[in-house]
Structure formats: C-alpha cells, structure tokens
Design an enzyme around this catalytic site. Structure first.
Site, PDB file in Angstrom:
ATOM      1  N   GLU A 162       0.912  -1.200  -0.316  1.00 10.78           N
ATOM      2  CA  GLU A 162       0.191   0.443   0.267  1.00 10.78           C
ATOM      3  C   GLU A 162       1.032   0.968  -0.022  1.00 10.78           C
ATOM      4  O   GLU A 162       1.991   1.446   0.484  1.00 10.78           O
ATOM      5  CB  GLU A 162      -0.727   0.376   1.146  1.00 10.78           C
ATOM      6  CG  GLU A 162      -1.743   1.289   1.426  1.00 10.78           C
ATOM      7  CD  GLU A 162      -2.620   1.259   2.234  1.00 10.78           C
ATOM      8  OE1 GLU A 162      -2.935  -0.259   2.788  1.00 10.78           O
ATOM      9  OE2 GLU A 162      -3.045   2.807   3.201  1.00 10.78           O
ATOM     10  N   GLU A 167      -2.599  11.392   3.225  1.00 10.46           N
ATOM     11  CA  GLU A 167      -3.676  11.455   3.830  1.00 10.46           C
ATOM     12  C   GLU A 167      -3.545  12.766   5.081  1.00 10.46           C
ATOM     13  O   GLU A 167      -2.685  12.796   5.051  1.00 10.46           O
ATOM     14  CB  GLU A 167      -3.383   9.680   5.496  1.00 10.46           C
ATOM     15  CG  GLU A 167      -3.439   8.665   4.288  1.00 10.46           C
ATOM     16  CD  GLU A 167      -3.744   7.774   4.889  1.00 10.46           C
ATOM     17  OE1 GLU A 167      -4.526   6.925   5.959  1.00 10.46           O
ATOM     18  OE2 GLU A 167      -2.303   6.977   5.449  1.00 10.46           O
TER      19      GLU A 167
END
Length: 283
Positions: A162, A167
C-alpha cells in the site's frame, strides 16, 4: 490508507449493502466553491513522458478509469469508520472531481461519502504521480489519495503493498499536516513506514496543494508542492511489494481509529476537490 488497516478490509471490494433509487451519474448535487489559489504542477518533466492522466473535464466520472466501491465494508472498512460509501457523493464540477462527505442516515450509518478506484482499469508500476487537491476539514474527517497493489485479489493486504500518497487527519490542529506512508507484509505481519510534513501557516483545506510521489525500483519519495519530505529505500527483498503494479483509491472516510469520531465542532458537508491526477514515467 490506513495506519490501522485489517487484513479483511479489502475482501469487501464491490460490496453493496444497500441499493439506492438515485441516479449515480447525477452526483452529490451540491455545488461547491472551487478554490482559486494554490500551486499548479507542470504538464511535462525533463526525461519523462505523461503516461496517463484524468483532468476530470467530462460531465461525469470517466467509467473507463474509475469504479465506485459501496457499502460500509467489514468493521467500517477495517478501521471502525462511520460512513456508507455511495456513488451519489461523487460529482464532476467545473473540471474537478468532488467527493462529498455528508451527515445523513443511509444504509444503517449516520454519514455518507464516496470511494473510487481504478482497480482493473488503470494500474501503474513506477513513475511520478502528481495529484492537485483541496482537502476537507473537521474533527473525524479523513481524506486519502492512495494506492494498493494490483495483486490484492491473489495475496490480500498487506502482502499486496500500500502506498499512501496523501492522508490528512481532521480536527485538533492536525489539518496543516500531510502524511505519506507505505504498508507491507514482513515475516507474516503488517509493517509500515511513514513520514509527514507540516505547513508553516494555514491548513491543507485553504487552497490547492500538489501531492506527489516519485517511485522507482529503488525508492519512493513523497513531495508536497514539489518539496520532498519523506523517502523509503525499497531495495531490501522484504519490500518487493513495491516493485509491482498498483491502482488508485480516492476517498473521504468519516471517523475511524485514527481520526476519532466527529464531534460538535464538525460541520457537513465536507468536500475533497481534485483538479487532476497525472502519472509520468521515464522516457
């Protein structure tokens, strides 16, 4: 996404726990104010070619590039998230992708949002990724621009790898900080390595910023507005996940283990506005 992913999170790709009678092509229906300020990245780089991009110039989301994931997954997509993902919270407005998080009851949840993926449609191995976006804000708001290994269906998470390009965790003075992280499997367990960058002033919701990675067979570097703030050496054998193809995921989560739940200070709707995503590769 995410720091606190569970292995079962992605097993519910494509899950639709409830069917709406609304036309998903109509989008969220909420006109938003598009920021006018912020850095714009170039359309060319020396020694690189633009391999793929989505400038979001059409009337609706390009189905050749993106699919919607719907529902609430298992255990709130593995993170105790509170939203129900539905296509109606995605729209294209004035050449921009708009993902909207709302406080509304649907599918047994108190909030709705959208999550779009390029899985099975667009996948990439190495290059420079630029995503120009304006972020939402508020306690419990968790926007993400990220990637998962295209072999997820075969090996699951975290063995697929990932890459979190961006974020942001809303509330409590955290909206000035971008996080860039990778997740992988090491000795049968979840491993992660992340970095962050904090603005000198303002927040990531004030204007557009360009979130980037530069990725090759030796490293991944994270940048904001072309300033590098984090890097990982991916040459060790245990990081072989990052020498394979990945697909994109764009979403706004509401609540969850990392940001916590919305509170009395949180306001809705909230929007993540994406001007473009571009992938460049070496000539």
């Amino acid at each position: 996404m995410k720091n606190l992913f569970l292995l079962s999170i992605m097993a519910f790709f494509g899950l639709s726990a409830c069917v709406s009678n609304e036309d998903p092509k109509k989008g969220s229906g909420d006109l938003v104010t598009i920021p006018t300020q912020g850095l714009t990245s170039p359309t060319t780089y020396p020694g690189m070619t633009l391999l793929w991009s989505d400038e979001f110039d059409g009337a609706t989301l390009n189905q050749a590039n993106w699919s919607h994931e719907t529902g609430n997954g298992q255990n709130g997509w593995g993170n105790n998230e509170l939203q129900f993902y539905r296509p109606q919270n995605t729209s294209i407005q004035n050449g921009h992708l708009v993902i909207t998080a709302k406080k509304e009851a649907f599918g047994g949840r108190e909030y709705t949002s959208s999550r779009i993926i390029t899985k099975g449609k667009q996948q990439f191995r190495y290059g420079r990724v630029d995503i120009r976006a304006s972020l939402p804000k508020g306690q419990g708001i968790w926007p993400a621009l990220w990637m998962l290994g295209s072999n997820f269906d075969t090996v699951s998470w975290p063995a697929c790898g990932e890459i979190d390009i961006m974020e942001m965790i809303g509330g409590n003075g955290r909206e000035n900080t971008v996080h860039g992280t990778v997740h992988w499997e090491h000795d049968g367990k979840h491993a992660e390595f992340g970095g962050k960058y904090t603005l000198g002033s303002g927040t990531l919701s004030d204007k557009f910023h360009v979130y980037s990675i530069i990725w090759d067979d030796k490293s991944i570097r994270w940048l904001i507005d072309n300033k590098q703030y984090h890097v990982i050496d991916t040459t060790p054998t245990q990081l072989d996940e990052f020498r394979r193809s990945f697909f994109f995921i764009f979403n706004i989560a509401v609540g969850g283990n990392w940001p916590g739940s919305p509170d009395a200070t949180s306001t809705f709707p909230q929007h993540m506005i994406v001007d473009y995503v571009r992938v460049f590769q070496n000539n």
